[in-house]
Design a protein around this motif. Structure first.
Motif, PDB file in Angstrom:
ATOM      1  N   SER A 158      35.681  39.143   7.916  1.00  0.00           N
ATOM      2  CA  SER A 158      35.222  39.003   9.564  1.00  0.00           C
ATOM      3  C   SER A 158      34.319  39.690   9.980  1.00  0.00           C
ATOM      4  O   SER A 158      34.113  41.056  10.074  1.00  0.00           O
ATOM      5  N   VAL A 159      32.864  38.903  10.460  1.00  0.00           N
ATOM      6  CA  VAL A 159      31.639  39.696  10.493  1.00  0.00           C
ATOM      7  C   VAL A 159      31.140  38.529  11.376  1.00  0.00           C
ATOM      8  O   VAL A 159      31.652  37.519  11.587  1.00  0.00           O
ATOM      9  N   SER A 160      30.500  39.544  12.221  1.00  0.00           N
ATOM     10  CA  SER A 160      30.260  38.397  13.179  1.00  0.00           C
ATOM     11  C   SER A 160      29.161  37.625  13.480  1.00  0.00           C
ATOM     12  O   SER A 160      28.461  37.513  11.957  1.00  0.00           O
ATOM     13  N   GLY A 161      29.172  36.869  14.196  1.00  0.00           N
ATOM     14  CA  GLY A 161      28.214  35.245  13.982  1.00  0.00           C
ATOM     15  C   GLY A 161      26.338  35.889  13.669  1.00  0.00           C
ATOM     16  O   GLY A 161      26.422  35.062  12.522  1.00  0.00           O
ATOM     17  N   ALA A 162      25.675  36.839  14.376  1.00  0.00           N
ATOM     18  CA  ALA A 162      25.184  36.976  13.736  1.00  0.00           C
ATOM     19  C   ALA A 162      24.957  37.624  12.313  1.00  0.00           C
ATOM     20  O   ALA A 162      23.918  37.036  11.939  1.00  0.00           O
ATOM     21  N   MET A 163      25.644  38.329  11.986  1.00  0.00           N
ATOM     22  CA  MET A 163      25.876  39.042  10.724  1.00  0.00           C
ATOM     23  C   MET A 163      25.843  37.927   9.405  1.00  0.00           C
ATOM     24  O   MET A 163      25.249  38.315   8.767  1.00  0.00           O
ATOM     25  N   MET A 164      26.893  37.059   9.745  1.00  0.00           N
ATOM     26  CA  MET A 164      27.459  35.980   9.376  1.00  0.00           C
ATOM     27  C   MET A 164      25.978  35.438   8.536  1.00  0.00           C
ATOM     28  O   MET A 164      25.681  34.587   7.497  1.00  0.00           O
ATOM     29  N   THR A 165      25.182  34.862  10.284  1.00  0.00           N
ATOM     30  CA  THR A 165      24.706  34.306   9.620  1.00  0.00           C
ATOM     31  C   THR A 165      23.014  35.004   8.964  1.00  0.00           C
ATOM     32  O   THR A 165      22.228  34.243   7.769  1.00  0.00           O
TER      33      THR A 165
END
Length: 212
Positions: free
Chosen positions: A85-92
């Motif tokens: 589980s990572v933040s949306g910004a990190m995933m992008t």
């Protein structure tokens, strides 16, 4: 925009990132891991520029292993994105990084193909052209080399755009046979000189084609 132009822009962008990384490390803002990433990135950028400019940098045998390592690292990063589980910004950011890394894997793997004109020396290119001219005229050529207790013979045939070299080596009563195919004649010149000790000047028409 042409594909080559797009590659040039990509290489320029990566080069800028390397420069920024160097400045950050010199300013005292980098760790040992950051330095390792910077070195790896510099190697990738070097290979990318070599691919774009069609010039051989460093040793061709290093680029495909580097592509494999980069590919494994990219897949590992993709696994983290899909399972942690990572933040949306990190995933992008991680997905974008993975896509660009996989593109570099393909480019570096192609760049590491030894059977290309860009890896040949000027002498090998000249020898390749001479050998290609002989094959265009005769279709098949042979060569032999005798040195003390060693002997090597080669038969080269061109079929379409492919060159096939069949080598026989004899030493101390033992015989070894092997063959290899090439698409670049200069690569074949390198191969024959390295593994059979035979140069372009040693070739002649097949004995059956030689006038009596």
């Amino acid at each position: 925009m042409t594909l080559n132009r797009a590659y040039q822009m990509l290489a320029a962008f990566y080069t800028l990132l390397i420069v920024v990384g160097v400045i950050a490390i010199l300013a005292g803002g980098g760790t040992a891991i950051a330095l390792a990433h910077l070195v790896a990135g510099a190697l990738v950028v070097t290979g990318l520029w070599g691919y774009i400019l069609e010039r051989g940098f460093m040793n061709p045998r290093m680029w495909r292993p580097l592509a494999v390592v980069l590919g494994v690292a990219s897949l590992a990063q993709l696994y983290v994105v899909l399972t942690v589980s990572v933040s949306g910004a990190m995933m992008t950011w991680m997905l974008t990084s993975t896509v660009f890394s996989l593109l570099m894997v393909v480019i570096l793997y192609r760049y590491g193909n030894r059977d290309q004109e860009l890896w040949a020396t000027p002498e090998e290119r000249e020898g390749g052209r001479a050998l290609d001219d002989m094959l265009a005229e005769r279709g098949r050529v042979e060569a032999e080399k005798h040195e003390a207790d060693r002997q090597a013979s080669v038969e080269v045939v061109k079929t379409g755009s492919e060159y096939r070299a069949s080598v026989t080596r004899r030493r101390e009563g033992q015989e070894e046979r092997f063959s290899e195919s090439f698409r670049c004649p200069s690569t074949m010149v390198f191969f024959l000189e390295k593994f059979a000790g035979i140069s372009v000047g040693d070739f002649h028409p097949p004995h059956s084609d030689t006038p009596a």
